[in-house]
Scaffold this motif. Structure first.
Motif, mmCIF file in Angstrom:
data_model
loop_
_atom_site.group_PDB
_atom_site.id
_atom_site.type_symbol
_atom_site.label_atom_id
_atom_site.label_comp_id
_atom_site.label_asym_id
_atom_site.label_seq_id
_atom_site.Cartn_x
_atom_site.Cartn_y
_atom_site.Cartn_z
ATOM 1 N N LEU A 53 0.801 -1.228 0.000
ATOM 2 C CA LEU A 53 0.000 0.000 0.000
ATOM 3 C C LEU A 53 0.831 1.274 0.000
ATOM 4 N N SER A 54 2.126 1.148 -0.212
ATOM 5 C CA SER A 54 3.018 2.297 -0.051
ATOM 6 C C SER A 54 2.606 3.467 -0.936
ATOM 7 N N ASN A 55 2.335 4.581 -0.281
ATOM 8 C CA ASN A 55 2.026 5.868 -0.908
ATOM 9 C C ASN A 55 0.849 5.826 -1.873
ATOM 10 N N LYS A 56 -0.053 4.887 -1.709
ATOM 11 C CA LYS A 56 -1.281 4.880 -2.503
ATOM 12 C C LYS A 56 -2.343 5.648 -1.723
ATOM 13 N N PRO A 57 -2.982 6.601 -2.362
ATOM 14 C CA PRO A 57 -3.987 7.392 -1.634
ATOM 15 C C PRO A 57 -5.269 6.596 -1.402
ATOM 16 N N ILE A 58 -5.968 6.929 -0.343
ATOM 17 C CA ILE A 58 -7.281 6.348 -0.077
ATOM 18 C C ILE A 58 -8.283 7.118 -0.927
ATOM 19 N N THR A 59 -8.924 6.410 -1.870
ATOM 20 C CA THR A 59 -9.850 7.068 -2.786
ATOM 21 C C THR A 59 -11.310 6.845 -2.413
ATOM 22 N N TYR A 60 -11.595 5.840 -1.606
ATOM 23 C CA TYR A 60 -12.978 5.583 -1.187
ATOM 24 C C TYR A 60 -12.937 4.851 0.137
ATOM 25 N N ILE A 61 -13.831 5.217 1.027
ATOM 26 C CA ILE A 61 -13.906 4.541 2.325
ATOM 27 C C ILE A 61 -15.360 4.529 2.783
ATOM 28 N N LYS A 62 -15.787 3.389 3.311
ATOM 29 C CA LYS A 62 -17.164 3.241 3.772
ATOM 30 C C LYS A 62 -17.164 2.345 4.999
ATOM 31 N N ALA A 63 -17.849 2.783 6.043
ATOM 32 C CA ALA A 63 -17.934 2.013 7.286
ATOM 33 C C ALA A 63 -19.328 1.428 7.426
ATOM 34 N N ASP A 64 -19.398 0.172 7.861
ATOM 35 C CA ASP A 64 -20.667 -0.512 8.076
ATOM 36 C C ASP A 64 -20.615 -1.150 9.452
ATOM 37 N N SER A 65 -21.608 -0.880 10.285
ATOM 38 C CA SER A 65 -21.577 -1.398 11.653
ATOM 39 C C SER A 65 -22.018 -2.850 11.690
ATOM 40 N N LEU A 66 -21.259 -3.651 12.415
ATOM 41 C CA LEU A 66 -21.626 -5.047 12.667
ATOM 42 C C LEU A 66 -22.325 -5.134 14.015
ATOM 43 N N THR A 67 -21.716 -4.561 15.018
ATOM 44 C CA THR A 67 -22.319 -4.407 16.337
ATOM 45 C C THR A 67 -21.984 -2.988 16.802
ATOM 46 N N GLN A 68 -22.366 -2.666 18.014
ATOM 47 C CA GLN A 68 -22.078 -1.323 18.511
ATOM 48 C C GLN A 68 -20.583 -1.103 18.717
ATOM 49 N N SER A 69 -19.843 -2.168 18.918
ATOM 50 C CA SER A 69 -18.404 -2.029 19.153
ATOM 51 C C SER A 69 -17.569 -2.659 18.048
ATOM 52 N N SER A 70 -18.168 -2.935 16.892
ATOM 53 C CA SER A 70 -17.432 -3.539 15.792
ATOM 54 C C SER A 70 -17.934 -2.985 14.460
ATOM 55 N N TYR A 71 -17.002 -2.600 13.600
ATOM 56 C CA TYR A 71 -17.328 -2.052 12.289
ATOM 57 C C TYR A 71 -16.516 -2.758 11.222
ATOM 58 N N LYS A 72 -17.112 -2.901 10.050
ATOM 59 C CA LYS A 72 -16.386 -3.372 8.875
ATOM 60 C C LYS A 72 -16.187 -2.156 7.983
ATOM 61 N N VAL A 73 -14.942 -1.883 7.624
ATOM 62 C CA VAL A 73 -14.610 -0.699 6.839
ATOM 63 C C VAL A 73 -14.049 -1.152 5.497
ATOM 64 N N SER A 74 -14.719 -0.758 4.417
ATOM 65 C CA SER A 74 -14.242 -1.045 3.067
ATOM 66 C C SER A 74 -13.421 0.137 2.583
ATOM 67 N N VAL A 75 -12.218 -0.147 2.092
ATOM 68 C CA VAL A 75 -11.296 0.907 1.676
ATOM 69 C C VAL A 75 -10.806 0.612 0.269
ATOM 70 N N GLU A 76 -10.753 1.652 -0.553
ATOM 71 C CA GLU A 76 -10.208 1.538 -1.897
ATOM 72 C C GLU A 76 -8.965 2.404 -1.978
ATOM 73 N N PHE A 77 -7.874 1.821 -2.442
ATOM 74 C CA PHE A 77 -6.606 2.537 -2.558
ATOM 75 C C PHE A 77 -6.308 2.796 -4.033
ATOM 76 N N ASP A 78 -6.111 4.040 -4.391
ATOM 77 C CA ASP A 78 -5.702 4.447 -5.737
ATOM 78 C C ASP A 78 -6.662 3.924 -6.820
#
Length: 137
Positions: free
Chosen positions: A89-114
């Protein structure tokens, strides 16, 4: 004289039209704090540590899938895997990010790099800080 008033009236009307905006307002992007107080901030902090090649700090953000922090010897064992991920992932910018809650204390985060490379991170809240428990490429 009558034409002058008509001309000035038309100019004032046209200048006054600039006060009204036709269309929708631009979307305001909320800034993300780069810290462990939110799941998305944790991902940004992890990426920042990888970009600065600070492997010990990047492994401190990781936790076990059970939701407990790693022991020091376990963090040492993770250095090679985190270094590999840093090179990937070196020096690749984050171009998209989305968080989805699984529980109140756990999240699944989808990330797109470059716009090409996609990853999913699972974050878990331990005490008052968020940690990355799993990631898939």
């Amino acid at each position: 004289m009558k034409n002058t008033f008509l001309y000035i009236g038309t100019l004032i009307f046209l200048v006054g039209c600039e006060l009204f905006v036709i269309g929708t307002a631009p979307k305001k992007i909320k800034p993300v704090e780069v810290n462990q107080k939110s799941p998305i901030g944790t991902i940004y902090l992890f990426k920042l540590e990888l970009d600065s090649n600070n492997i010990p700090a990047a492994t401190k953000i990781l936790a076990t899938p059970k939701g407990t922090q790693y022991l020091a010897i376990e963090k040492l064992d993770l250095y090679d895997e985190v270094e590999r991920l840093g090179r990937l992932l070196s020096n690749k910018p984050i171009t998209y990010i989305k968080a989805d809650s699984l529980t109140q204390s756990s999240y699944k985060v989808s990330v797109e790099f470059d716009y090409i490379h996609k990853m999913q991170f699972t974050t878990y809240k331990i005490d008052d800080a968020w940690f990355i428990t799993e990631y898939t490429e």
